[in-house]
Write an enzyme that holds these catalytic residues in place. Structure first.
Site, PDB file in Angstrom:
ATOM      1  N   ASP A  73      32.269  37.931  37.811  1.00 23.35           N
ATOM      2  CA  ASP A  73      32.803  37.615  36.898  1.00 23.35           C
ATOM      3  C   ASP A  73      33.423  39.150  36.501  1.00 23.35           C
ATOM      4  O   ASP A  73      32.564  39.758  35.905  1.00 23.35           O
ATOM      5  CB  ASP A  73      32.946  36.341  35.640  1.00 23.35           C
ATOM      6  CG  ASP A  73      32.760  35.719  36.567  1.00 23.35           C
ATOM      7  OD1 ASP A  73      32.992  34.976  37.582  1.00 23.35           O
ATOM      8  OD2 ASP A  73      32.354  34.509  35.958  1.00 23.35           O
ATOM      9  N   HIS A 124      39.840  35.171  36.362  1.00 21.25           N
ATOM     10  CA  HIS A 124      39.537  35.463  35.568  1.00 21.25           C
ATOM     11  C   HIS A 124      39.802  35.537  34.121  1.00 21.25           C
ATOM     12  O   HIS A 124      39.064  35.376  32.945  1.00 21.25           O
ATOM     13  CB  HIS A 124      37.757  35.611  35.647  1.00 21.25           C
ATOM     14  CG  HIS A 124      36.448  36.234  34.629  1.00 21.25           C
ATOM     15  ND1 HIS A 124      36.657  34.740  34.776  1.00 21.25           N
ATOM     16  CD2 HIS A 124      36.242  36.409  33.813  1.00 21.25           C
ATOM     17  CE1 HIS A 124      35.184  34.268  33.851  1.00 21.25           C
ATOM     18  NE2 HIS A 124      34.825  35.097  33.354  1.00 21.25           N
ATOM     19  N   HIS A 128      39.352  36.538  29.102  1.00 23.30           N
ATOM     20  CA  HIS A 128      38.627  36.744  28.602  1.00 23.30           C
ATOM     21  C   HIS A 128      38.766  35.307  26.889  1.00 23.30           C
ATOM     22  O   HIS A 128      37.753  34.900  26.884  1.00 23.30           O
ATOM     23  CB  HIS A 128      37.209  37.606  28.605  1.00 23.30           C
ATOM     24  CG  HIS A 128      36.568  37.100  28.999  1.00 23.30           C
ATOM     25  ND1 HIS A 128      35.200  36.039  28.275  1.00 23.30           N
ATOM     26  CD2 HIS A 128      35.887  36.740  29.982  1.00 23.30           C
ATOM     27  CE1 HIS A 128      33.870  36.190  28.884  1.00 23.30           C
ATOM     28  NE2 HIS A 128      34.295  35.861  30.268  1.00 23.30           N
ATOM     29  N   HIS A 218      27.920  39.424  37.039  1.00 25.23           N
ATOM     30  CA  HIS A 218      28.784  40.073  36.358  1.00 25.23           C
ATOM     31  C   HIS A 218      28.712  41.488  37.273  1.00 25.23           C
ATOM     32  O   HIS A 218      27.431  41.963  37.117  1.00 25.23           O
ATOM     33  CB  HIS A 218      28.477  40.611  35.598  1.00 25.23           C
ATOM     34  CG  HIS A 218      28.866  39.335  34.621  1.00 25.23           C
ATOM     35  ND1 HIS A 218      27.471  37.685  34.295  1.00 25.23           N
ATOM     36  CD2 HIS A 218      29.542  38.067  33.934  1.00 25.23           C
ATOM     37  CE1 HIS A 218      27.981  36.945  34.244  1.00 25.23           C
ATOM     38  NE2 HIS A 218      29.414  37.142  33.544  1.00 25.23           N
TER      39      HIS A 218
END
Length: 265
Positions: A73, A124, A128, A218
């Site tokens: 991610d 994604h 964010h 990540h």
């Protein structure tokens, strides 16, 4: 905020709430997650390995093989090219849920390489933001802007997205359906946003690894990429086969708007 270097304390503090909020968010919004097993069962077993399987070419049959999906991610970042080198060397496909602002727009050549080397490129959001805190138009902006940026680089819009912190609701599902995006959560996390200890990241993944699992890591945090080679080696030793998320669901296909989340054994 999402760089792997110092100065991201607020981002870490916010992200630490993810696990606690995920079940509450899902249970209160009428979104019922589907497991990979359910996705495969709904599609039946008529497709052959190596052919078109629910829209995704299958290398393996995860109903018969011990599959696991490796996902990353909030990249790409400075360490992503090295991660791609590792994945290429070890012949492991992964799914990358890319962040738009300061990532996709900063590293277009890395986005192109991710796609060219056969990994699944996914969404994604742009910045964010927590989608359940936004109105419908704001959710659409967060997702569609990243869709367009990725398509401009790779020639293809993603079909998968991961909501920040895994938080979703009916509005997010509706917009995702409109944009052709299925929502993909996870069942294994190393909480690598909270540590730079590669050995601990490795331990957390291996302790929770299970068949049909989806690993969340990540590629923007300092301890993560160094942990990946030994994670891959050990899971292969245990008999796991690495697949992308579409391969995990095949012959099923990730349906826009739906939420997919594995159950632990």
């Amino acid at each position: 905020m999402f760089r792997s270097r110092p100065g991201r304390g607020r981002a870490v503090a916010i992200t630490l709430l993810a696990a606690a909020s995920l079940m509450l968010t899902l249970s209160g919004c009428g979104v019922d997650p589907l497991t990979p097993q359910e996705a495969r069962a709904e599609a039946g077993t008529g497709d052959k390995v190596g052919g078109e399987a629910g829209g995704a070419a299958r290398r393996v049959d995860c109903a018969k093989v011990k599959c696991i999906a490796l996902t990353f991610d909030a990249g790409p970042g400075e360490d992503t090219p090295h991660l791609l080198d590792v994945l290429k060397e070890k012949q492991v496909p992964a799914t990358f849920f890319l962040l738009g602002s300061k990532h996709v727009d900063r590293y277009p050549e890395v986005v192109r390489r991710i796609a060219d080397e056969g990994h699944e490129v996914a969404n994604h959001t742009w910045s964010h933001r927590i989608l359940t805190d936004l109105d419908e138009s704001e959710v659409r902006e967060e997702l569609s802007r990243t869709q367009d940026a990725i398509e401009k680089i790779t020639g293809r819009k993603p079909t998968l997205m991961r909501p920040p912190q895994g938080r979703t609701d009916g509005t997010v599902a509706d917009v995702s359906r409109e944009l052709g995006l299925a929502q993909v959560l996870w069942s294994i996390t190393a909480k690598d946003y909270s540590t730079t200890d590669s050995a601990l990241i490795r331990q957390r993944v291996l302790e929770n690894a299970h068949r049909d699992g989806i690993i969340l890591l990540h590629d923007i945090y300092d301890g993560t990429v160094p942990a990946v080679p030994s994670i891959i080696d050990e899971l292969k030793r245990r008999g796991f086969t690495f697949v992308t998320v579409p391969e995990l669901l095949a012959p099923g296909k990730a349906e826009p708007g739906e939420v997919y989340r594995p159950e632990k054994d």
